[in-house]
Design a protein around this motif. Structure first.
Motif, short mmCIF file in Angstrom:
data_model
loop_
_atom_site.label_atom_id
_atom_site.label_comp_id
_atom_site.label_asym_id
_atom_site.label_seq_id
_atom_site.Cartn_x
_atom_site.Cartn_y
_atom_site.Cartn_z
N THR A 1 0.81 -1.22 0.00
CA THR A 1 0.00 0.00 0.00
C THR A 1 0.84 1.27 0.00
O THR A 1 0.51 2.24 -0.68
CB THR A 1 -0.96 0.00 1.21
N GLN A 2 1.95 1.27 0.76
CA GLN A 2 2.72 2.51 0.91
C GLN A 2 3.79 2.69 -0.15
O GLN A 2 4.13 3.81 -0.51
CB GLN A 2 3.35 2.54 2.31
N GLU A 3 4.37 1.59 -0.64
CA GLU A 3 5.47 1.70 -1.59
C GLU A 3 5.04 1.38 -3.03
O GLU A 3 5.51 2.01 -3.97
CB GLU A 3 6.63 0.81 -1.17
N LEU A 4 4.17 0.38 -3.19
CA LEU A 4 3.72 0.02 -4.53
C LEU A 4 2.39 0.67 -4.90
O LEU A 4 1.94 0.56 -6.04
CB LEU A 4 3.58 -1.51 -4.65
N HIS A 5 1.74 1.33 -3.92
CA HIS A 5 0.49 2.04 -4.14
C HIS A 5 -0.59 1.10 -4.68
O HIS A 5 -1.30 1.40 -5.64
CB HIS A 5 0.69 3.22 -5.09
N LEU A 6 -0.69 -0.05 -4.02
CA LEU A 6 -1.72 -1.02 -4.36
C LEU A 6 -2.86 -0.95 -3.35
O LEU A 6 -2.68 -0.49 -2.22
CB LEU A 6 -1.14 -2.44 -4.35
N SER A 7 -3.99 -1.42 -3.76
CA SER A 7 -5.15 -1.56 -2.88
C SER A 7 -5.37 -3.05 -2.64
O SER A 7 -5.46 -3.84 -3.59
CB SER A 7 -6.38 -0.95 -3.54
N LEU A 8 -5.43 -3.44 -1.37
CA LEU A 8 -5.64 -4.84 -0.99
C LEU A 8 -6.99 -4.97 -0.29
O LEU A 8 -7.33 -4.14 0.56
CB LEU A 8 -4.53 -5.33 -0.05
N ALA A 9 -7.74 -6.00 -0.62
CA ALA A 9 -9.02 -6.25 0.01
C ALA A 9 -9.29 -7.75 -0.04
O ALA A 9 -8.53 -8.52 -0.63
CB ALA A 9 -10.13 -5.48 -0.70
N SER A 10 -10.38 -8.17 0.59
CA SER A 10 -10.77 -9.58 0.52
C SER A 10 -12.27 -9.69 0.76
O SER A 10 -12.91 -8.79 1.30
CB SER A 10 -10.01 -10.42 1.55
N PHE A 11 -12.82 -10.79 0.31
CA PHE A 11 -14.22 -11.11 0.55
C PHE A 11 -14.37 -12.62 0.51
O PHE A 11 -13.44 -13.34 0.16
CB PHE A 11 -15.13 -10.42 -0.47
N GLU A 12 -15.53 -13.11 0.91
CA GLU A 12 -15.79 -14.55 0.89
C GLU A 12 -16.87 -14.87 -0.12
O GLU A 12 -17.84 -14.12 -0.28
CB GLU A 12 -16.20 -15.05 2.29
N VAL A 13 -16.69 -16.00 -0.80
CA VAL A 13 -17.70 -16.49 -1.72
C VAL A 13 -17.66 -18.02 -1.66
O VAL A 13 -16.59 -18.62 -1.68
CB VAL A 13 -17.46 -15.97 -3.16
N GLN A 14 -18.83 -18.62 -1.51
CA GLN A 14 -18.95 -20.08 -1.42
C GLN A 14 -17.99 -20.66 -0.39
O GLN A 14 -17.41 -21.73 -0.58
CB GLN A 14 -18.72 -20.71 -2.79
N GLY A 15 -17.82 -19.97 0.72
CA GLY A 15 -16.98 -20.45 1.80
C GLY A 15 -15.49 -20.32 1.57
O GLY A 15 -14.69 -20.79 2.39
N ARG A 16 -15.07 -19.67 0.48
CA ARG A 16 -13.66 -19.50 0.18
C ARG A 16 -13.27 -18.03 0.27
O ARG A 16 -14.01 -17.15 -0.18
CB ARG A 16 -13.32 -20.01 -1.23
N ARG A 17 -12.13 -17.76 0.88
CA ARG A 17 -11.61 -16.41 0.95
C ARG A 17 -11.03 -16.01 -0.40
O ARG A 17 -10.31 -16.77 -1.04
CB ARG A 17 -10.53 -16.34 2.01
N VAL A 18 -11.35 -14.81 -0.87
CA VAL A 18 -10.84 -14.28 -2.13
C VAL A 18 -10.05 -13.01 -1.81
O VAL A 18 -10.59 -12.08 -1.20
CB VAL A 18 -11.97 -13.96 -3.12
N ASN A 19 -8.78 -12.98 -2.20
CA ASN A 19 -7.95 -11.80 -2.00
C ASN A 19 -7.92 -10.95 -3.27
O ASN A 19 -7.73 -11.49 -4.37
CB ASN A 19 -6.52 -12.21 -1.63
N VAL A 20 -8.10 -9.65 -3.12
CA VAL A 20 -8.18 -8.72 -4.25
C VAL A 20 -6.95 -7.82 -4.22
O VAL A 20 -6.65 -7.19 -3.21
CB VAL A 20 -9.45 -7.86 -4.18
N THR A 21 -6.23 -7.75 -5.34
CA THR A 21 -5.09 -6.86 -5.50
C THR A 21 -5.30 -6.02 -6.74
O THR A 21 -5.54 -6.55 -7.82
CB THR A 21 -3.78 -7.66 -5.64
N ARG A 22 -5.20 -4.69 -6.58
CA ARG A 22 -5.36 -3.78 -7.70
C ARG A 22 -4.61 -2.50 -7.39
O ARG A 22 -4.24 -2.24 -6.25
CB ARG A 22 -6.84 -3.49 -7.98
N SER A 23 -4.37 -1.68 -8.39
CA SER A 23 -3.73 -0.39 -8.17
C SER A 23 -4.70 0.54 -7.45
O SER A 23 -5.89 0.58 -7.78
CB SER A 23 -3.30 0.24 -9.50
N ALA A 24 -4.18 1.27 -6.48
CA ALA A 24 -5.01 2.22 -5.76
C ALA A 24 -5.53 3.28 -6.73
O ALA A 24 -4.79 3.81 -7.55
CB ALA A 24 -4.21 2.87 -4.64
N GLY A 25 -6.81 3.57 -6.65
CA GLY A 25 -7.40 4.58 -7.51
C GLY A 25 -7.66 4.13 -8.92
O GLY A 25 -8.04 4.96 -9.77
N ALA A 26 -7.47 2.85 -9.22
CA ALA A 26 -7.70 2.35 -10.58
C ALA A 26 -9.19 2.34 -10.88
O ALA A 26 -10.02 2.21 -9.98
CB ALA A 26 -7.14 0.94 -10.72
#
Length: 336
Positions: free
Chosen positions: A37-62
């Motif tokens: 987040t601080q050096e690569l300026h990425l946005s990290l998030a997660s959510f659950e679907v069908q009992g599985r954790r999904v990790n989200v990686t994208r550029s901040a502000g994209a």
């Protein structure tokens, strides 16, 4: 492939992170979330679907409607694995959804076979027909659920990527609808459907099999040889270990704990958790396992392996397939 100047700087920083620690002792790693987040300026998030954790990686502000890459981790890994691949693709303008389809794969290093050191049998089980079919079925159930959970993404331009067991499933699914490209990193020896989405297979001269199912790294290209002409590309990296190809960052503190304990290190072994990381301890390789499970290289060594060519060529391939860009020529790339 065209990156903005900030994205180019961030990608150079990401590649530099893979080389950190070459001189002297290894530095204490920063938490990945802080670096992302601080050096690569990425946005990290997660959510659950069908009992599985999904990790989200994208550029901040994209923008919301980015092309999407669904990433399937390898054996013993959770959905948070493969951060280096995810960061590289996010910096190139993609949203990456990391998900481990099977709990059995995530928990592989907590299994009875792992505890008793039966690593070859563990490999046969997880790469075998039954779990291979279960994993593909799980992906096919997850695909529409991911679309429903992230409707703003550009699912008309979607790629499927994976490492180890994830690569096996990605190759098995290349003929399914909904994928415009497949990236298979360090797959097992296997045949893939001849037809289907354009496919990039990534391996290396040091892509050994720590479970002992393969005799030599070259066996990993069998899937490439089974693809129809014009639909496949092979990226063969040089001195990059199987562990480094995982693209997984070592958790804080493992630079101290992750010693070889008598094993012979692989040159350029990755900073990922042995052969993977993530849930269940995520270390690979029958030698020097210790209490954390098997490993094929130390977490420390990962910082010394340059997988920059893999980052660069993989997202150039994705740009070619999902955005219509020209695929640059490379002496490392072989077309089918």
């Amino acid at each position: 492939m065209s990156l903005t100047r900030p994205a180019r700087r961030s990608l150079l920083l990401l590649c530099a992170l893979t080389l950190a620690g070459c001189a002297g002792g290894p530095p204490t790693p920063k938490p990945w979330a802080e670096t992302a987040t601080q050096e690569l300026h990425l946005s990290l998030a997660s959510f659950e679907v069908q009992g599985r954790r999904v990790n989200v990686t994208r550029s901040a502000g994209a923008p919301a409607a980015q092309p999407v890459i669904v990433y399937l981790p390898g054996l013993g890994q959770g959905s948070d694995a493969g951060q280096r691949w995810a960061a590289s693709w996010a910096l190139a303008g993609y949203t990456v959804l990391g998900v481990q389809p099977l709990e059995a794969d995530a928990a592989a290093w907590r299994s009875e076979l792992a505890r008793t050191g039966e690593f070859r049998e563990l490999g046969r089980l997880h790469y075998g027909d039954a779990l291979r079919a279960d994993r593909l079925d799980a992906l096919r159930r997850l695909q529409p659920a991911l679309r429903a959970a992230q409707p703003a993404l550009d699912w008309g331009h979607a790629a499927l990527a994976g490492y180890e067991t994830g690569a096996q499933t990605a190759l098995d699914a290349r003929a399914d609808g909904g994928w415009q490209a497949v990236v298979a990193i360090s797959p097992p020896a296997m045949r893939a459907p001849a037809g289907g989405a354009a496919t990039l297979l990534i391996t290396s001269e040091l892509d050994q099999d720590p479970l002992g199912l393969l005799q030599r790294p070259g066996e990993r290209r069998q899937a490439f040889d089974s693809l129809a002409p014009g639909s496949g590309w092979l990226l063969s990296l040089g001195a990059v270990s199987h562990a480094a190809l995982a693209g997984t960052m070592a958790p804080e503190g493992w630079h101290v704990q992750d010693q070889h304990r008598g094993q012979v290190p692989l040159p350029g072994a990755g900073r990922g958790r042995g052969a993977g990381g993530g849930e269940g301890g995520g270390m690979h390789g029958p030698q020097g396992g210790g209490s954390r499970g098997p490993r094929s290289g130390s977490a420390t060594e990962a910082a010394q392996s340059d997988v920059g060519d893999g980052f660069r060529i993989s997202h150039a391939f994705l740009d070619a397939q999902l955005r219509g860009a020209a695929l640059p020529a490379s002496g490392l790339l072989i077309a089918r």
